[in-house]
Design a protein around this motif. Structure first.
Motif, PDB file in Angstrom:
ATOM      1  N   VAL A   1       0.843  -1.196   0.000  1.00  7.68           N
ATOM      2  CA  VAL A   1       0.000   0.000   0.000  1.00  7.68           C
ATOM      3  C   VAL A   1       0.881   1.250   0.000  1.00  7.68           C
ATOM      4  O   VAL A   1       1.665   1.468   0.923  1.00  7.68           O
ATOM      5  N   ALA A   2       0.774   2.025  -1.077  1.00 10.56           N
ATOM      6  CA  ALA A   2       1.363   3.368  -1.145  1.00 10.56           C
ATOM      7  C   ALA A   2       0.271   4.252  -1.729  1.00 10.56           C
ATOM      8  O   ALA A   2      -0.326   5.055  -1.034  1.00 10.56           O
ATOM      9  N   TYR A   3      -0.043   4.040  -3.020  1.00 14.34           N
ATOM     10  CA  TYR A   3      -1.215   4.697  -3.605  1.00 14.34           C
ATOM     11  C   TYR A   3      -2.445   3.949  -3.155  1.00 14.34           C
ATOM     12  O   TYR A   3      -2.451   2.716  -3.071  1.00 14.34           O
ATOM     13  N   PHE A   4      -3.518   4.711  -2.850  1.00 16.52           N
ATOM     14  CA  PHE A   4      -4.666   4.101  -2.184  1.00 16.52           C
ATOM     15  C   PHE A   4      -5.984   4.579  -2.813  1.00 16.52           C
ATOM     16  O   PHE A   4      -7.064   4.245  -2.357  1.00 16.52           O
TER      17      PHE A   4
ATOM     18  N   GLY B   1      -5.433  10.338  -3.857  1.00 15.62           N
ATOM     19  CA  GLY B   1      -4.817   9.451  -4.841  1.00 15.62           C
ATOM     20  C   GLY B   1      -3.309   9.609  -4.895  1.00 15.62           C
ATOM     21  O   GLY B   1      -2.649   9.083  -5.777  1.00 15.62           O
ATOM     22  N   LYS B   2      -2.743  10.351  -3.941  1.00 15.54           N
ATOM     23  CA  LYS B   2      -1.295  10.580  -3.913  1.00 15.54           C
ATOM     24  C   LYS B   2      -0.672   9.885  -2.699  1.00 15.54           C
ATOM     25  O   LYS B   2      -1.362   9.619  -1.722  1.00 15.54           O
ATOM     26  N   PHE B   3       0.643   9.665  -2.788  1.00  9.82           N
ATOM     27  CA  PHE B   3       1.344   9.084  -1.646  1.00  9.82           C
ATOM     28  C   PHE B   3       2.157  10.194  -0.983  1.00  9.82           C
ATOM     29  O   PHE B   3       3.286  10.478  -1.385  1.00  9.82           O
TER      30      PHE B   3
ATOM     31  N   LYS C   1      -0.023  -1.405  -9.572  1.00 12.36           N
ATOM     32  CA  LYS C   1       0.602  -1.119 -10.867  1.00 12.36           C
ATOM     33  C   LYS C   1       1.191   0.294 -10.854  1.00 12.36           C
ATOM     34  O   LYS C   1       2.316   0.528 -11.310  1.00 12.36           O
ATOM     35  N   LYS C   2       0.419   1.222 -10.284  1.00 11.30           N
ATOM     36  CA  LYS C   2       0.884   2.607 -10.192  1.00 11.30           C
ATOM     37  C   LYS C   2       2.163   2.690  -9.348  1.00 11.30           C
ATOM     38  O   LYS C   2       3.110   3.406  -9.693  1.00 11.30           O
ATOM     39  N   LEU C   3       2.190   1.936  -8.257  1.00 10.88           N
ATOM     40  CA  LEU C   3       3.366   1.898  -7.391  1.00 10.88           C
ATOM     41  C   LEU C   3       4.570   1.343  -8.146  1.00 10.88           C
ATOM     42  O   LEU C   3       5.667   1.909  -8.100  1.00 10.88           O
ATOM     43  N   ALA C   4       4.358   0.234  -8.869  1.00 12.29           N
ATOM     44  CA  ALA C   4       5.457  -0.398  -9.617  1.00 12.29           C
ATOM     45  C   ALA C   4       6.034   0.581 -10.633  1.00 12.29           C
ATOM     46  O   ALA C   4       7.247   0.622 -10.858  1.00 12.29           O
ATOM     47  N   GLU C   5       5.166   1.397 -11.242  1.00 16.70           N
ATOM     48  CA  GLU C   5       5.638   2.357 -12.245  1.00 16.70           C
ATOM     49  C   GLU C   5       6.410   3.516 -11.621  1.00 16.70           C
ATOM     50  O   GLU C   5       7.313   4.076 -12.226  1.00 16.70           O
ATOM     51  N   ALA C   6       6.029   3.872 -10.385  1.00 16.01           N
ATOM     52  CA  ALA C   6       6.672   5.020  -9.733  1.00 16.01           C
ATOM     53  C   ALA C   6       7.964   4.634  -9.010  1.00 16.01           C
ATOM     54  O   ALA C   6       8.724   5.496  -8.584  1.00 16.01           O
ATOM     55  N   MET C   7       8.201   3.325  -8.858  1.00 20.83           N
ATOM     56  CA  MET C   7       9.322   2.880  -8.040  1.00 20.83           C
ATOM     57  C   MET C   7      10.249   1.974  -8.857  1.00 20.83           C
ATOM     58  O   MET C   7       9.977   0.785  -9.018  1.00 20.83           O
TER      59      MET C   7
ATOM     60  N   ASP D   1       9.253  10.143  -1.700  1.00 20.68           N
ATOM     61  CA  ASP D   1      10.014   9.919  -2.923  1.00 20.68           C
ATOM     62  C   ASP D   1      10.275   8.420  -3.116  1.00 20.68           C
ATOM     63  O   ASP D   1      11.166   7.851  -2.491  1.00 20.68           O
ATOM     64  N   LEU D   2       9.490   7.805  -3.982  1.00 26.31           N
ATOM     65  CA  LEU D   2       9.617   6.354  -4.187  1.00 26.31           C
ATOM     66  C   LEU D   2      10.866   5.979  -4.986  1.00 26.31           C
ATOM     67  O   LEU D   2      11.276   4.821  -4.989  1.00 26.31           O
TER      68      LEU D   2
END
Ligand SMILES: *[C@@H]1O[C@H](CO)[C@@H](O)[C@H](O)[C@H]1NC(C)=O
Ligand SMILES: *[C@@H]1O[C@H](CO)[C@@H](O)[C@H](O)[C@H]1NC(C)=O
Ligand SMILES: *[C@@H]1O[C@H](CO)[C@@H](O)[C@H](O)[C@H]1NC(C)=O
Length: 408
Positions: free
Chosen positions: A207-210, A311-313, A361-367, A336-337
Protein backbone atom coordinates in the motif's frame (compact mmCIF):
# COMPACT_ATOMS: atom_id res chain seq x y z
CA UNK A 1 -23.22 5.96 9.91
CA UNK A 2 -20.20 3.82 10.53
CA UNK A 3 -20.50 4.34 14.25
CA UNK A 4 -24.09 3.19 14.31
CA UNK A 5 -23.13 0.12 12.29
CA UNK A 6 -20.44 -0.78 14.78
CA UNK A 7 -22.73 -0.11 17.74
CA UNK A 8 -25.49 -2.22 16.19
CA UNK A 9 -22.98 -4.99 15.65
CA UNK A 10 -21.84 -4.84 19.28
CA UNK A 11 -25.41 -4.87 20.54
CA UNK A 12 -26.23 -7.91 18.43
CA UNK A 13 -23.11 -9.61 19.74
CA UNK A 14 -24.03 -8.75 23.31
CA UNK A 15 -27.52 -10.19 22.87
CA UNK A 16 -26.26 -13.36 21.29
CA UNK A 17 -23.58 -13.81 23.92
CA UNK A 18 -26.37 -14.41 26.46
CA UNK A 19 -27.36 -17.54 24.58
CA UNK A 20 -23.82 -18.67 23.95
CA UNK A 21 -22.91 -18.48 27.61
CA UNK A 22 -25.62 -21.04 28.27
CA UNK A 23 -23.94 -23.57 25.97
CA UNK A 24 -21.78 -26.24 27.50
CA UNK A 25 -18.55 -26.21 25.54
CA UNK A 26 -16.66 -28.84 27.48
CA UNK A 27 -17.43 -31.45 24.84
CA UNK A 28 -15.63 -29.63 22.08
CA UNK A 29 -11.92 -30.33 22.37
CA UNK A 30 -10.91 -28.29 19.35
CA UNK A 31 -13.00 -25.38 20.52
CA UNK A 32 -11.20 -25.31 23.83
CA UNK A 33 -7.86 -25.35 22.05
CA UNK A 34 -9.04 -22.57 19.75
CA UNK A 35 -10.29 -20.52 22.70
CA UNK A 36 -6.90 -20.92 24.35
CA UNK A 37 -5.08 -19.73 21.21
CA UNK A 38 -7.38 -16.72 21.08
CA UNK A 39 -6.09 -15.65 24.49
CA UNK A 40 -2.38 -16.56 24.40
CA UNK A 41 0.08 -13.82 23.45
CA UNK A 42 2.49 -14.21 20.53
CA UNK A 43 5.32 -15.52 22.73
CA UNK A 44 3.16 -18.17 24.44
CA UNK A 45 1.56 -19.23 21.16
CA UNK A 46 4.95 -19.88 19.58
CA UNK A 47 6.11 -21.82 22.64
CA UNK A 48 2.89 -23.85 22.71
CA UNK A 49 3.58 -25.09 19.18
CA UNK A 50 7.12 -26.17 20.00
CA UNK A 51 9.19 -23.38 18.49
CA UNK A 52 11.83 -21.31 20.29
CA UNK A 53 10.89 -17.69 20.96
CA UNK A 54 12.55 -14.63 22.49
CA UNK A 55 11.19 -11.23 23.50
CA UNK A 56 13.28 -8.11 22.76
CA UNK A 57 12.56 -4.50 23.62
CA UNK A 58 13.69 -1.52 21.56
CA UNK A 59 13.47 2.16 22.44
CA UNK A 60 12.98 4.56 19.53
CA UNK A 61 14.57 8.00 19.13
CA UNK A 62 11.28 9.56 20.29
CA UNK A 63 11.16 7.14 23.24
CA UNK A 64 8.44 4.65 22.33
CA UNK A 65 9.19 1.21 23.73
CA UNK A 66 8.54 -1.51 21.17
CA UNK A 67 8.38 -5.25 21.74
CA UNK A 68 9.79 -7.61 19.13
CA UNK A 69 9.33 -11.37 18.91
CA UNK A 70 12.09 -13.58 17.56
CA UNK A 71 11.95 -17.18 16.40
CA UNK A 72 15.71 -17.80 16.21
CA UNK A 73 15.44 -21.11 14.37
CA UNK A 74 13.02 -23.82 13.27
CA UNK A 75 12.11 -27.13 14.85
CA UNK A 76 14.67 -29.13 12.88
CA UNK A 77 17.58 -26.72 12.62
CA UNK A 78 19.64 -25.03 15.30
CA UNK A 79 21.15 -21.79 16.44
CA UNK A 80 24.61 -23.02 15.38
CA UNK A 81 23.83 -23.24 11.66
CA UNK A 82 24.50 -20.13 9.60
CA UNK A 83 21.19 -18.64 8.58
CA UNK A 84 19.68 -15.62 6.90
CA UNK A 85 17.98 -12.99 9.03
CA UNK A 86 14.51 -11.72 8.14
CA UNK A 87 12.42 -8.90 9.61
CA UNK A 88 8.60 -9.01 9.37
CA UNK A 89 6.22 -6.12 9.83
CA UNK A 90 2.46 -6.60 10.28
CA UNK A 91 -0.51 -4.66 8.87
CA UNK A 92 -2.81 -1.99 10.32
CA UNK A 93 -4.63 -2.97 13.54
CA UNK A 94 -2.51 -6.07 13.78
CA UNK A 95 0.59 -7.37 15.56
CA UNK A 96 3.32 -10.00 15.39
CA UNK A 97 0.58 -12.53 16.16
CA UNK A 98 -0.62 -12.41 12.56
CA UNK A 99 2.48 -14.34 11.42
CA UNK A 100 1.90 -17.27 13.79
CA UNK A 101 -1.73 -17.51 14.86
CA UNK A 102 -2.71 -19.86 12.02
CA UNK A 103 -0.37 -22.50 13.59
CA UNK A 104 2.70 -24.29 12.11
CA UNK A 105 2.33 -25.35 8.51
CA UNK A 106 0.28 -22.21 7.87
CA UNK A 107 1.88 -19.23 9.65
CA UNK A 108 4.67 -17.56 7.64
CA UNK A 109 7.02 -17.11 10.62
CA UNK A 110 7.10 -20.89 11.20
CA UNK A 111 7.69 -21.54 7.49
CA UNK A 112 10.62 -19.11 7.44
CA UNK A 113 12.15 -20.57 10.61
CA UNK A 114 11.91 -24.08 9.17
CA UNK A 115 13.42 -22.82 5.90
CA UNK A 116 16.48 -21.82 7.94
CA UNK A 117 15.83 -18.18 8.82
CA UNK A 118 16.34 -16.26 12.02
CA UNK A 119 12.92 -14.59 12.16
CA UNK A 120 12.33 -11.18 13.83
CA UNK A 121 8.77 -9.88 14.07
CA UNK A 122 8.28 -6.20 14.77
CA UNK A 123 5.41 -4.51 16.57
CA UNK A 124 4.54 -0.94 15.61
CA UNK A 125 3.85 1.67 18.30
CA UNK A 126 0.35 1.56 19.71
CA UNK A 127 -0.44 -2.13 19.20
CA UNK A 128 -0.97 -4.75 21.92
CA UNK A 129 2.78 -5.24 22.47
CA UNK A 130 4.05 -1.71 21.94
CA UNK A 131 1.87 0.40 24.19
CA UNK A 132 4.77 1.82 26.16
CA UNK A 133 6.76 5.02 26.22
CA UNK A 134 9.58 6.26 28.41
CA UNK A 135 7.47 9.17 29.71
CA UNK A 136 4.06 9.22 27.97
CA UNK A 137 1.10 7.19 29.21
CA UNK A 138 -1.02 5.35 26.61
CA UNK A 139 -4.11 6.77 28.30
CA UNK A 140 -2.94 10.28 27.36
CA UNK A 141 -3.70 11.84 23.98
CA UNK A 142 -0.03 12.80 23.60
CA UNK A 143 0.85 9.12 23.26
CA UNK A 144 -1.40 8.72 20.20
CA UNK A 145 -0.10 11.60 18.10
CA UNK A 146 1.35 9.45 15.35
CA UNK A 147 0.49 8.02 11.98
CA UNK A 148 2.25 5.31 9.98
CA UNK A 149 4.67 8.08 9.02
CA UNK A 150 6.20 7.88 12.51
CA UNK A 151 6.15 4.08 12.35
CA UNK A 152 8.23 4.25 9.17
CA UNK A 153 10.45 7.09 10.34
CA UNK A 154 11.16 5.95 13.93
CA UNK A 155 9.98 2.40 14.64
CA UNK A 156 11.23 0.46 11.64
CA UNK A 157 14.76 1.96 11.61
CA UNK A 158 15.09 1.40 15.37
CA UNK A 159 14.03 -2.24 15.08
CA UNK A 160 16.28 -2.87 12.07
CA UNK A 161 19.32 -1.37 13.82
CA UNK A 162 18.57 -3.51 16.84
CA UNK A 163 18.38 -6.70 14.73
CA UNK A 164 21.62 -5.88 12.89
CA UNK A 165 23.43 -5.25 16.16
CA UNK A 166 22.05 -8.38 17.83
CA UNK A 167 22.77 -10.75 14.93
CA UNK A 168 26.00 -9.19 13.68
CA UNK A 169 24.98 -9.54 10.02
CA UNK A 170 25.50 -6.56 7.64
CA UNK A 171 22.13 -6.87 5.86
CA UNK A 172 18.77 -8.48 6.45
CA UNK A 173 15.70 -9.35 4.39
CA UNK A 174 12.39 -7.53 4.89
CA UNK A 175 8.83 -8.80 4.56
CA UNK A 176 5.97 -6.38 4.98
CA UNK A 177 2.23 -6.86 4.83
CA UNK A 178 -0.04 -3.91 3.94
CA UNK A 179 0.84 -1.10 6.40
CA UNK A 180 4.12 -2.99 6.96
CA UNK A 181 4.96 -2.05 3.37
CA UNK A 182 3.75 1.57 3.71
CA UNK A 183 6.14 2.03 6.65
CA UNK A 184 8.97 0.64 4.49
CA UNK A 185 8.39 3.20 1.69
CA UNK A 186 8.26 5.95 4.32
CA UNK A 187 11.56 4.81 5.86
CA UNK A 188 13.39 4.56 2.53
CA UNK A 189 12.22 7.93 1.27
CA UNK A 190 13.01 9.76 4.52
CA UNK A 191 16.15 7.82 5.53
CA UNK A 192 17.66 6.44 2.30
CA UNK A 193 20.76 5.21 4.16
CA UNK A 194 18.61 2.24 5.23
CA UNK A 195 18.82 0.89 1.67
CA UNK A 196 22.27 -0.34 2.71
CA UNK A 197 20.80 -2.45 5.50
CA UNK A 198 18.15 -4.39 3.58
CA UNK A 199 19.15 -6.90 0.93
CA UNK A 200 15.67 -7.48 -0.52
CA UNK A 201 12.07 -6.58 0.28
CA UNK A 202 8.98 -8.76 -0.18
CA UNK A 203 5.86 -6.58 -0.22
CA UNK A 204 2.64 -8.51 0.39
CA UNK A 205 -0.48 -6.50 -0.46
CA UNK A 206 1.62 -3.33 -0.85
CA UNK A 207 0.00 0.00 0.00
CA UNK A 208 1.36 3.37 -1.14
CA UNK A 209 -1.21 4.70 -3.61
CA UNK A 210 -4.67 4.10 -2.18
CA UNK A 211 -7.03 6.02 -4.50
CA UNK A 212 -8.57 2.87 -5.97
CA UNK A 213 -9.44 1.15 -2.70
CA UNK A 214 -12.95 -0.26 -2.92
CA UNK A 215 -13.70 -1.50 0.56
CA UNK A 216 -17.20 -0.35 1.59
CA UNK A 217 -15.80 0.55 4.98
CA UNK A 218 -13.14 2.89 3.54
CA UNK A 219 -15.75 4.49 1.32
CA UNK A 220 -17.97 5.00 4.34
CA UNK A 221 -15.19 6.58 6.42
CA UNK A 222 -13.44 8.67 3.76
CA UNK A 223 -15.91 11.59 3.52
CA UNK A 224 -15.59 12.02 7.26
CA UNK A 225 -11.80 12.00 7.32
CA UNK A 226 -11.60 15.68 8.24
CA UNK A 227 -14.44 15.62 10.72
CA UNK A 228 -13.09 12.37 12.15
CA UNK A 229 -10.10 14.31 13.32
CA UNK A 230 -12.31 17.00 14.85
CA UNK A 231 -14.50 14.41 16.50
CA UNK A 232 -11.54 12.57 17.98
CA UNK A 233 -10.14 15.84 19.31
CA UNK A 234 -13.40 16.79 20.98
CA UNK A 235 -14.01 13.37 22.45
CA UNK A 236 -10.37 12.79 23.23
CA UNK A 237 -10.56 9.60 21.19
CA UNK A 238 -7.15 8.96 19.78
CA UNK A 239 -6.94 5.22 19.84
CA UNK A 240 -9.09 3.08 17.58
CA UNK A 241 -10.10 -0.52 18.16
CA UNK A 242 -7.69 -1.57 20.89
CA UNK A 243 -7.19 -5.24 21.60
CA UNK A 244 -9.75 -6.46 24.08
CA UNK A 245 -12.76 -4.46 22.91
CA UNK A 246 -14.34 -6.54 20.16
CA UNK A 247 -11.88 -9.30 20.88
CA UNK A 248 -13.32 -10.37 24.20
CA UNK A 249 -16.81 -10.39 22.82
CA UNK A 250 -16.32 -11.68 19.31
CA UNK A 251 -12.99 -13.42 19.52
CA UNK A 252 -14.13 -16.10 21.80
CA UNK A 253 -17.36 -17.98 22.17
CA UNK A 254 -19.23 -16.00 19.57
CA UNK A 255 -17.15 -16.95 16.58
CA UNK A 256 -16.53 -20.64 17.20
CA UNK A 257 -17.77 -23.30 14.82
CA UNK A 258 -20.72 -24.26 17.00
CA UNK A 259 -22.00 -20.71 17.41
CA UNK A 260 -24.86 -19.52 15.21
CA UNK A 261 -23.30 -16.08 15.52
CA UNK A 262 -20.22 -17.08 13.54
CA UNK A 263 -21.71 -15.63 10.38
CA UNK A 264 -21.56 -12.16 11.96
CA UNK A 265 -17.83 -12.50 12.55
CA UNK A 266 -17.22 -13.69 9.02
CA UNK A 267 -19.14 -10.82 7.49
CA UNK A 268 -17.34 -8.21 9.56
CA UNK A 269 -14.04 -9.37 8.06
CA UNK A 270 -15.42 -9.62 4.52
CA UNK A 271 -16.90 -6.15 4.73
CA UNK A 272 -13.47 -4.68 5.29
CA UNK A 273 -11.30 -6.89 3.15
CA UNK A 274 -13.22 -8.50 0.31
CA UNK A 275 -15.13 -11.75 0.07
CA UNK A 276 -13.29 -15.05 -0.04
CA UNK A 277 -15.21 -17.72 1.80
CA UNK A 278 -13.07 -20.43 0.21
CA UNK A 279 -9.78 -19.41 1.84
CA UNK A 280 -11.10 -18.42 5.27
CA UNK A 281 -10.90 -21.19 7.84
CA UNK A 282 -13.92 -20.26 9.95
CA UNK A 283 -12.79 -22.63 12.72
CA UNK A 284 -9.89 -20.23 13.30
CA UNK A 285 -12.04 -17.08 13.52
CA UNK A 286 -11.93 -16.82 17.31
CA UNK A 287 -8.14 -16.89 17.15
CA UNK A 288 -8.02 -14.22 14.43
CA UNK A 289 -10.43 -12.01 16.35
CA UNK A 290 -8.68 -12.72 19.63
CA UNK A 291 -5.58 -11.01 18.24
CA UNK A 292 -7.05 -8.52 15.77
CA UNK A 293 -7.79 -5.61 16.01
CA UNK A 294 -4.67 -4.90 18.05
CA UNK A 295 -5.03 -1.12 18.34
CA UNK A 296 -3.96 1.85 16.25
CA UNK A 297 -4.14 5.63 16.44
CA UNK A 298 -6.97 7.58 14.80
CA UNK A 299 -4.28 9.39 12.86
CA UNK A 300 -3.25 6.21 11.02
CA UNK A 301 -6.80 5.91 9.65
CA UNK A 302 -7.06 9.59 8.83
CA UNK A 303 -3.76 9.49 6.94
CA UNK A 304 -4.95 6.51 4.84
CA UNK A 305 -8.26 8.34 4.31
CA UNK A 306 -6.29 11.30 2.95
CA UNK A 307 -4.42 9.03 0.52
CA UNK A 308 -7.74 7.59 -0.63
CA UNK A 309 -9.13 11.04 -1.34
CA UNK A 310 -6.03 12.53 -2.97
CA UNK A 311 -4.82 9.45 -4.84
CA UNK A 312 -1.29 10.58 -3.91
CA UNK A 313 1.34 9.08 -1.65
CA UNK A 314 2.11 12.07 0.58
CA UNK A 315 2.83 13.03 4.19
CA UNK A 316 0.04 13.89 6.63
CA UNK A 317 -2.09 16.83 5.53
CA UNK A 318 -2.43 19.35 8.39
CA UNK A 319 -4.30 21.91 6.28
CA UNK A 320 -2.79 24.95 4.56
CA UNK A 321 -1.50 26.71 7.65
CA UNK A 322 -0.44 23.59 9.49
CA UNK A 323 1.43 22.33 6.42
CA UNK A 324 3.21 25.66 5.90
CA UNK A 325 4.33 25.66 9.51
CA UNK A 326 5.44 22.05 9.52
CA UNK A 327 6.72 21.46 5.99
CA UNK A 328 7.28 25.00 4.69
CA UNK A 329 4.83 24.29 1.86
CA UNK A 330 1.06 24.56 1.60
CA UNK A 331 0.74 20.99 0.40
CA UNK A 332 2.16 17.97 2.23
CA UNK A 333 5.36 16.72 0.56
CA UNK A 334 5.28 13.49 -1.48
CA UNK A 335 7.21 10.44 -0.41
CA UNK A 336 10.01 9.92 -2.92
CA UNK A 337 9.62 6.35 -4.19
CA UNK A 338 12.72 6.65 -6.38
CA UNK A 339 14.73 6.78 -3.12
CA UNK A 340 13.99 3.07 -2.66
CA UNK A 341 17.08 1.25 -4.01
CA UNK A 342 16.71 -2.17 -2.35
CA UNK A 343 15.23 -4.69 -4.82
CA UNK A 344 11.49 -4.92 -4.14
CA UNK A 345 9.11 -7.76 -5.03
CA UNK A 346 5.43 -6.85 -5.08
CA UNK A 347 2.86 -9.55 -4.36
CA UNK A 348 -0.76 -8.60 -4.98
CA UNK A 349 -4.16 -10.24 -5.44
CA UNK A 350 -7.02 -9.63 -7.85
CA UNK A 351 -9.75 -9.51 -5.20
CA UNK A 352 -7.84 -7.30 -2.74
CA UNK A 353 -10.06 -4.30 -2.00
CA UNK A 354 -7.35 -2.35 -0.18
CA UNK A 355 -4.16 -3.07 -2.14
CA UNK A 356 -5.89 -3.03 -5.54
CA UNK A 357 -4.20 -4.20 -8.77
CA UNK A 358 -4.54 -0.65 -10.16
CA UNK A 359 -2.76 0.98 -7.24
CA UNK A 360 -0.07 -1.71 -7.16
CA UNK A 361 0.60 -1.12 -10.87
CA UNK A 362 0.88 2.61 -10.19
CA UNK A 363 3.37 1.90 -7.39
CA UNK A 364 5.46 -0.40 -9.62
CA UNK A 365 5.64 2.36 -12.25
CA UNK A 366 6.67 5.02 -9.73
CA UNK A 367 9.32 2.88 -8.04
CA UNK A 368 12.26 1.74 -10.22
CA UNK A 369 13.38 -0.65 -7.45
CA UNK A 370 10.28 -2.82 -8.04
CA UNK A 371 12.03 -5.63 -9.90
CA UNK A 372 9.31 -8.26 -9.57
CA UNK A 373 5.53 -8.15 -9.53
CA UNK A 374 3.47 -11.26 -8.81
CA UNK A 375 -0.25 -11.88 -8.81
CA UNK A 376 -1.55 -14.57 -6.47
CA UNK A 377 -2.89 -17.30 -8.79
CA UNK A 378 -6.37 -17.40 -7.24
CA UNK A 379 -8.96 -14.83 -8.38
CA UNK A 380 -10.87 -14.76 -5.08
CA UNK A 381 -7.77 -14.17 -2.89
CA UNK A 382 -8.37 -11.10 -0.69
CA UNK A 383 -6.40 -8.74 1.54
CA UNK A 384 -6.34 -10.77 4.75
CA UNK A 385 -5.72 -13.99 2.83
CA UNK A 386 -2.06 -12.94 2.60
CA UNK A 387 -1.71 -13.79 6.27
CA UNK A 388 -4.69 -16.03 7.04
CA UNK A 389 -5.59 -18.06 3.91
CA UNK A 390 -5.91 -21.83 4.17
CA UNK A 391 -3.61 -22.21 1.14
CA UNK A 392 -1.30 -19.23 1.72
CA UNK A 393 1.74 -21.52 1.82
CA UNK A 394 1.15 -22.97 -1.67
CA UNK A 395 -0.26 -19.78 -3.16
CA UNK A 396 2.34 -17.30 -1.96
CA UNK A 397 4.81 -18.23 0.80
CA UNK A 398 6.65 -20.92 -1.19
CA UNK A 399 7.38 -18.46 -3.98
CA UNK A 400 8.38 -15.78 -1.50
CA UNK A 401 10.89 -18.10 0.20
CA UNK A 402 12.24 -19.15 -3.20
CA UNK A 403 12.83 -15.52 -4.23
CA UNK A 404 14.46 -14.80 -0.86
CA UNK A 405 16.86 -17.74 -1.22
CA UNK A 406 18.56 -15.95 -4.13
CA UNK A 407 19.70 -13.24 -1.71
CA UNK A 408 21.33 -15.41 0.95
C1 LIG B 1 24.67 -3.78 20.54
O1 LIG B 1 24.84 -5.05 21.15
C2 LIG B 1 25.69 -5.02 22.29
C3 LIG B 1 25.89 -6.45 22.74
O2 LIG B 1 24.77 -7.25 22.57
C4 LIG B 1 25.08 -4.14 23.36
O3 LIG B 1 25.91 -4.09 24.49
C5 LIG B 1 24.88 -2.74 22.79
O4 LIG B 1 24.22 -1.93 23.73
C6 LIG B 1 24.07 -2.79 21.52
N1 LIG B 1 23.99 -1.47 20.93
C7 LIG B 1 22.85 -0.95 20.49
C8 LIG B 1 22.93 0.39 19.86
O5 LIG B 1 21.79 -1.54 20.60
C1 LIG C 1 -9.08 -25.17 9.99
O1 LIG C 1 -8.55 -25.03 11.30
C2 LIG C 1 -8.70 -26.21 12.10
C3 LIG C 1 -8.22 -25.88 13.51
O2 LIG C 1 -6.89 -25.43 13.50
C4 LIG C 1 -7.93 -27.35 11.47
O3 LIG C 1 -8.10 -28.51 12.26
C5 LIG C 1 -8.43 -27.58 10.05
O4 LIG C 1 -7.64 -28.57 9.41
C6 LIG C 1 -8.37 -26.29 9.24
N1 LIG C 1 -9.02 -26.48 7.95
C7 LIG C 1 -8.36 -26.35 6.78
C8 LIG C 1 -9.18 -26.58 5.56
O5 LIG C 1 -7.18 -26.03 6.71
C1 LIG D 1 -5.68 -25.95 -0.81
O1 LIG D 1 -5.10 -27.02 -0.08
C2 LIG D 1 -5.86 -28.20 -0.08
C3 LIG D 1 -5.17 -29.23 0.79
O2 LIG D 1 -4.57 -28.63 1.89
C4 LIG D 1 -6.02 -28.70 -1.51
O3 LIG D 1 -6.87 -29.84 -1.53
C5 LIG D 1 -6.62 -27.61 -2.38
O4 LIG D 1 -6.64 -28.00 -3.74
C6 LIG D 1 -5.81 -26.33 -2.27
N1 LIG D 1 -6.47 -25.26 -3.01
C7 LIG D 1 -5.79 -24.38 -3.76
C8 LIG D 1 -6.61 -23.34 -4.43
O5 LIG D 1 -4.57 -24.43 -3.92
Amino acid sequence: MLCSAVITFLIILAIFSQFIDALDLSGFRTSLDILEDARLDTFSLIKKYGYPCEIHRVVTEDEYVLEMHRVPHGRNNSEAEPRGVVFLLHGLLSSSAEWVLMTPGKGLAYGLADAGYDVWMGNARGNTYSRNHVSLNPSSTAFWKFSWHEIGYYDVPAMIDYVLNETGVPKIQYIGFSQGTTAFWVMMSTRPEYNEKIVAMQAMAPVAYFGNARSPLIKAIAPFTNSLETISKILGVTEILPNGLINDLAGQKLCIEEAITQVLCTNLLFLICGFDAEQLNTTMLPVVLGHTPAGASAKQFIHYGQLYKSGKFVQFDYGLIGNKRRYGTYKPPSYDLTAVKTPVFLHYAENDWLSTPKDVKKLAEAMPAAVGIYRVPLPTFNHLDFVFAINATELIYNRLIKIMSQFN
